[in-house]
Design a protein around this motif. Structure first.
Motif, short mmCIF file in Angstrom:
data_model
loop_
_atom_site.label_atom_id
_atom_site.label_comp_id
_atom_site.label_asym_id
_atom_site.label_seq_id
_atom_site.Cartn_x
_atom_site.Cartn_y
_atom_site.Cartn_z
N ARG A 63 0.85 -1.20 0.00
CA ARG A 63 0.00 0.00 0.00
C ARG A 63 0.88 1.24 0.00
O ARG A 63 1.88 1.31 0.72
N GLY A 64 0.52 2.22 -0.77
CA GLY A 64 1.25 3.49 -0.77
C GLY A 64 2.58 3.37 -1.51
O GLY A 64 2.73 2.62 -2.46
N ASP A 65 3.56 4.13 -1.02
CA ASP A 65 4.88 4.18 -1.65
C ASP A 65 5.62 2.88 -1.40
O ASP A 65 5.80 2.45 -0.26
N ALA A 66 6.07 2.25 -2.46
CA ALA A 66 6.74 0.95 -2.35
C ALA A 66 8.23 1.09 -2.04
O ALA A 66 8.85 0.12 -1.59
N GLU A 67 8.80 2.25 -2.25
CA GLU A 67 10.24 2.40 -2.07
C GLU A 67 10.70 2.08 -0.63
O GLU A 67 11.68 1.35 -0.46
N PRO A 68 10.04 2.59 0.40
CA PRO A 68 10.48 2.22 1.75
C PRO A 68 10.42 0.70 1.99
O PRO A 68 11.28 0.15 2.69
N TYR A 69 9.45 0.05 1.42
CA TYR A 69 9.31 -1.40 1.56
C TYR A 69 10.52 -2.10 0.93
O TYR A 69 11.12 -2.99 1.53
N VAL A 70 10.89 -1.68 -0.27
CA VAL A 70 12.02 -2.30 -0.97
C VAL A 70 13.33 -1.98 -0.23
O VAL A 70 14.19 -2.85 -0.09
N ARG A 71 13.47 -0.76 0.24
CA ARG A 71 14.68 -0.39 0.99
C ARG A 71 14.82 -1.25 2.24
O ARG A 71 15.91 -1.69 2.59
N ARG A 72 13.72 -1.48 2.93
CA ARG A 72 13.76 -2.31 4.13
C ARG A 72 14.22 -3.72 3.77
O ARG A 72 15.01 -4.33 4.49
N ILE A 73 13.74 -4.24 2.67
CA ILE A 73 14.19 -5.57 2.21
C ILE A 73 15.70 -5.54 1.97
O ILE A 73 16.42 -6.46 2.37
N LEU A 74 16.19 -4.48 1.31
CA LEU A 74 17.62 -4.36 1.05
C LEU A 74 18.43 -4.42 2.34
O LEU A 74 19.41 -5.16 2.45
N TYR A 75 18.02 -3.61 3.32
CA TYR A 75 18.76 -3.55 4.58
C TYR A 75 18.73 -4.89 5.31
O TYR A 75 19.76 -5.38 5.77
#
Length: 171
Positions: A53-65
């Protein structure tokens, strides 16, 4: 439905892929590992894309970290690559050229544990607050502060030339 999802995901990757690759590079330390890290993160995000939901970038960044921090647990040690002859360093450099310092700093960053590298990336590259960094990494504020302190202390030990650069920047 699937075509719409594919189109949205493709648009997201086209728009934010370069930025995410820079973050992955800061975490992984080399281009190939960064590309692998980002590819795995995007594959995980794609599988859950309809539910994001919403902006996906924070979700992908969290996966990266999280993937970068978890990666060191899977590898007992980083393999060393022996070479017969060490490459020569240029002895005569222009004083304005900071390539040697950048290489020293890169090597020092790679010597840090993944969690400390992730904290430094979030705090100083992503410019997140201590609270935001703790939220992304799923840890306490005190953990972020202690990891950042330890990482910066180790960087100062490994690259003493940084103290002069930091003093010049702060003037």
């Amino acid at each position: 439905m699937a075509q719409r999802t594919d189109g949205e995901f493709t648009a997201f990757v086209n728009e934010r892929g370069d930025v995410l690759l820079r973050v992955a590079y800061a975490l992984a330390g080399n281009q190939h590992a960064a590309e692998d890290l980002l590819q795995n993160a995007l594959a995980k995000a794609y599988a859950r894309w309809p539910r994001i939901r919403g902006d996906a970038e924070p979700y992908v960044r969290r996966i990266l970290y999280h993937d970068q921090i978890s990666g060191w647990r899977r590898r007992s040690r980083r393999p060393e690559v022996p070479v017969a002859v060490l490459p020569e360093r240029a002895a005569d450099r222009d004083s304005g050229d900071d390539t040697d310092l950048r290489l020293l700093l890169r090597d020092a960053l790679l010597a840090l544990p993944p969690r400390q590298r992730a904290v430094l990336t979030l705090r100083y590259l992503e410019d997140l607050s201590v609270e935001e960094t703790a939220n992304v990494l799923g840890c306490r504020v005190g953990t972020v502060a202690s990891q950042a302190s330890k990482a910066l202390a180790k960087l100062r030990r490994l690259v003493p030339a940084l103290d002069g650069v930091v003093a010049e920047v702060n003037r």
